[in-house]
Enzyme design. Structure first.
Site, PDB file in Angstrom:
ATOM      1  N   PRO A  40       0.441   8.217   1.879  1.00  0.00           N
ATOM      2  CA  PRO A  40       0.893   9.591   1.621  1.00  0.00           C
ATOM      3  C   PRO A  40       1.800  10.094   2.744  1.00  0.00           C
ATOM      4  O   PRO A  40       1.491   9.937   3.925  1.00  0.00           O
ATOM      5  CB  PRO A  40      -0.410  10.394   1.560  1.00  0.00           C
ATOM      6  CG  PRO A  40      -1.454   9.387   1.175  1.00  0.00           C
ATOM      7  CD  PRO A  40      -1.028   8.109   1.849  1.00  0.00           C
TER       8      PRO A  40
ATOM      9  N   GLY B 278      -3.285  15.782  10.832  1.00  0.00           N
ATOM     10  CA  GLY B 278      -3.524  15.293  12.189  1.00  0.00           C
ATOM     11  C   GLY B 278      -4.815  15.868  12.739  1.00  0.00           C
ATOM     12  O   GLY B 278      -5.212  16.980  12.374  1.00  0.00           O
TER      13      GLY B 278
ATOM     14  N   LEU C 136       2.491  12.977   3.776  1.00  0.00           N
ATOM     15  CA  LEU C 136       1.970  14.090   4.571  1.00  0.00           C
ATOM     16  C   LEU C 136       0.488  13.862   4.831  1.00  0.00           C
ATOM     17  O   LEU C 136      -0.275  13.608   3.893  1.00  0.00           O
ATOM     18  CB  LEU C 136       2.188  15.397   3.807  1.00  0.00           C
ATOM     19  CG  LEU C 136       1.810  16.698   4.492  1.00  0.00           C
ATOM     20  CD1 LEU C 136       2.515  16.853   5.828  1.00  0.00           C
ATOM     21  CD2 LEU C 136       2.168  17.879   3.604  1.00  0.00           C
ATOM     22  N   GLY C 137       0.107  13.914   6.100  1.00  0.00           N
ATOM     23  CA  GLY C 137      -1.298  13.731   6.457  1.00  0.00           C
ATOM     24  C   GLY C 137      -1.779  14.847   7.360  1.00  0.00           C
ATOM     25  O   GLY C 137      -0.985  15.619   7.910  1.00  0.00           O
TER      26      GLY C 137
ATOM     27  N   ALA D 114       0.841  -1.206   0.000  1.00  0.00           N
ATOM     28  CA  ALA D 114       0.000   0.000   0.000  1.00  0.00           C
ATOM     29  C   ALA D 114       0.870   1.249   0.000  1.00  0.00           C
ATOM     30  O   ALA D 114       1.933   1.284   0.619  1.00  0.00           O
ATOM     31  CB  ALA D 114      -0.908   0.001   1.224  1.00  0.00           C
TER      32      ALA D 114
ATOM     33  N   TYR E 167      -9.703  10.794  20.428  1.00  0.00           N
ATOM     34  CA  TYR E 167      -9.765  12.232  20.134  1.00  0.00           C
ATOM     35  C   TYR E 167     -11.200  12.761  20.217  1.00  0.00           C
ATOM     36  O   TYR E 167     -11.417  13.974  20.156  1.00  0.00           O
ATOM     37  CB  TYR E 167      -9.193  12.546  18.744  1.00  0.00           C
ATOM     38  CG  TYR E 167      -7.757  12.114  18.537  1.00  0.00           C
ATOM     39  CD1 TYR E 167      -6.919  11.790  19.609  1.00  0.00           C
ATOM     40  CD2 TYR E 167      -7.232  12.012  17.245  1.00  0.00           C
ATOM     41  CE1 TYR E 167      -5.607  11.385  19.399  1.00  0.00           C
ATOM     42  CE2 TYR E 167      -5.914  11.610  17.035  1.00  0.00           C
ATOM     43  CZ  TYR E 167      -5.110  11.290  18.108  1.00  0.00           C
ATOM     44  OH  TYR E 167      -3.819  10.884  17.889  1.00  0.00           O
TER      45      TYR E 167
END
Length: 316
Positions: A14, A19, A16-17, A11, A49
Site C-alpha cells: 500500500p 508511521g 500510504l502507511g 507483493a 521504536y
C-alpha cells in the site's frame, strides 16, 4: 493514483502507511486501531521504536475481531543496529514477531547500514559520544536476512538509510539470493533525493519516504530549523487545492511513485493524512516543491558520523 506499488516479489505494498516512530506506547494501540478502521492497511514499525508490543495489541484486536484479514495487511519492521551480527538476526526478527503478535512480516528492513556493539543499549557510546561499532559487515547481515525469507518469517527484505554505493554492494554480492525489495529513506521537499530515487528505481527497488512532514516532533529539533508545515510557499500551494499543508506533503511523494508513511497518534490527523487520494498536484506544483530542496536532513545520525558504514558522506 494507484493505492499500491508492486514489489519485484509480486507483493502489493500500500502506497500510504501509518508511521509509528515516536508514537508513545500509551497511544499507539489506539492509533493503529483507528488507522485500520479508516482504511490504512500498511503499518511501519521498528524494534528500536520501543512500541511494537503496543502496535501488536492494536493489530491483534482488529485481526481477532475480523475487521481485517492478515493477508490484507502489510506490516513492516526493521532490524536494529545492535543485531547486525549474523547469529543475532533471526532472534531479533523473532522478538519483533512476538511483540507484534504475528507469524510473519510482509517486509523486514536493515534499519541502518551501521552495525553497533551488541547489547541492551540501542546506542552504545564511547567517552567521546561516538557510537561503538560492532565487527559486522552489512553484506553478511544481508545473508542472514535472506535466511529469514527461506524460513518463512518474512515475505520480503529490504534496507533503510542506505546510500547507492551500499545498495550496489548488496546487489553485487556473489551468490545474492534476494535483492532488496525496498530502500526506506528520508524524503520531503527539503531533501528531495532525486539521484538516489532514480538509482533505486533503475534497479527495480521501491522507495519508501519517511519523515514526509519533516518530523516536527523529533526530540532534537532546534528553534532555527526549517519547518515544512509552516513554510508559507507550501501553505500557499495547499490553499490552492483546498487541502492542508500536511496533505500536500503526503501527496507529493505519492506522485513520485514513492510509498509514504506519515506518523500520527491523533485520530483527526490520522484521518486527514489519508484524505489524499481525491486531488492531484499539477506538474508545475510538483516541480516547485522539488525546487525547495536544500539537502536538509531530519535524521542525520551524527553520533555515527565516524562509523565505517555511515551513509551520508556520499552525495547519494
Amino acid at each position: 493514483m494507484a493505492s499500491h506499488l508492486v514489489l519485484y516479489t509480486g507483493a502489493k505494498m500500500p502506497i500510504l502507511g501509518l508511521g509509528t516512530w515516536k508514537s508513545p506506547p500509551g497511544k499507539v494501540t489506539e492509533a493503529v486501531k483507528v488507522a485500520i478502521d479508516l482504511g490504512y492497511r500498511h503499518i511501519d514499525c521498528a524494534h528500536v521504536y520501543q512500541n511494537e508490543n503496543e502496535v501488536g495489541l492494536g493489530l491483534q484486536e482488529k485481526l481477532q475481531g475480523q475487521v481485517v484479514k492478515r493477508e490484507d495487511l502489510f506490516i513492516v519492521s526493521k532490524l536494529w543496529c545492535t543485531d547486525h551480527e549474523k547469529n543475532l538476526v533471526k532472534g531479533a526478527c523473532q522478538t519483533t514477531l512476538r511483540d507484534l503478535k504475528l507469524d510473519y512480516l510482509d517486509l523486514y528492513l536493515i534499519h541502518w547500514p551501521t552495525g553497533f556493539k551488541p547489547g541492551k543499549d540501542p546506542f552504545p557510546l564511547d567517552g567521546d559520544g561516538n557510537v561503538v561499532p560492532d565487527e559486522s559487515d552489512f553484506v553478511e547481515t544481508w545473508e542472514a536476512m535472506e535466511e529469514l525469507v527461506d524460513e518463512g518469517l518474512v515475505k520480503a527484505i529490504g534496507v533503510s538509510n542506505f546510500n547507492h554505493l551500499q545498495v550496489e554492494k548488496i546487489l553485487n554480492k556473489p551468490g545474492l539470493k534476494y535483492k532488496p525489495a525496498v530502500n526506506q529513506i528520508e524524503v520531503h521537499p527539503y531533501l528531495t533525493q532525486e539521484k538516489l530515487i532514480e538509482y533505486c528505481k533503475s534497479k527495480g527497488i521501491v522507495v519508501t519516504a519517511y519523515s514526509p512532514l519533516g518530523s516536527p516532533d523529533r526530540p532534537w529539533a532546534k528553534p532555527e530549523d526549517p519547518s515544512l508545515l509552516e513554510d508559507p510557499r507550501i501553505k500557499a500551494i495547499a490553499a490552492k487545492y483546498n487541502k492542508t499543508t500536511a496533505q500536500v506533503l503526503i501527496r507529493f511523494p505519492m506522485q513520485r511513485n514513492l510509498i509514504v508513511i506519515p506518523k500520527s497518534v491523533t485520530p483527526e490527523r490520522i484521518a486527514e493524512n489519508f484524505q489524499v487520494f481525491d486531488f492531484e498536484l499539477s506538474p508545475e506544483d510538483m516541480n516547485t516543491l522539488l525546487s525547495y530542496n536544500r539537502n536538509w536532513r531530519v535524521c542525520a545520525l551524527m553520533s555515527c558520523a565516524s562509523h565505517k558504514d555511515y551513509p551520508f558522506h556520499e552525495e547519494y
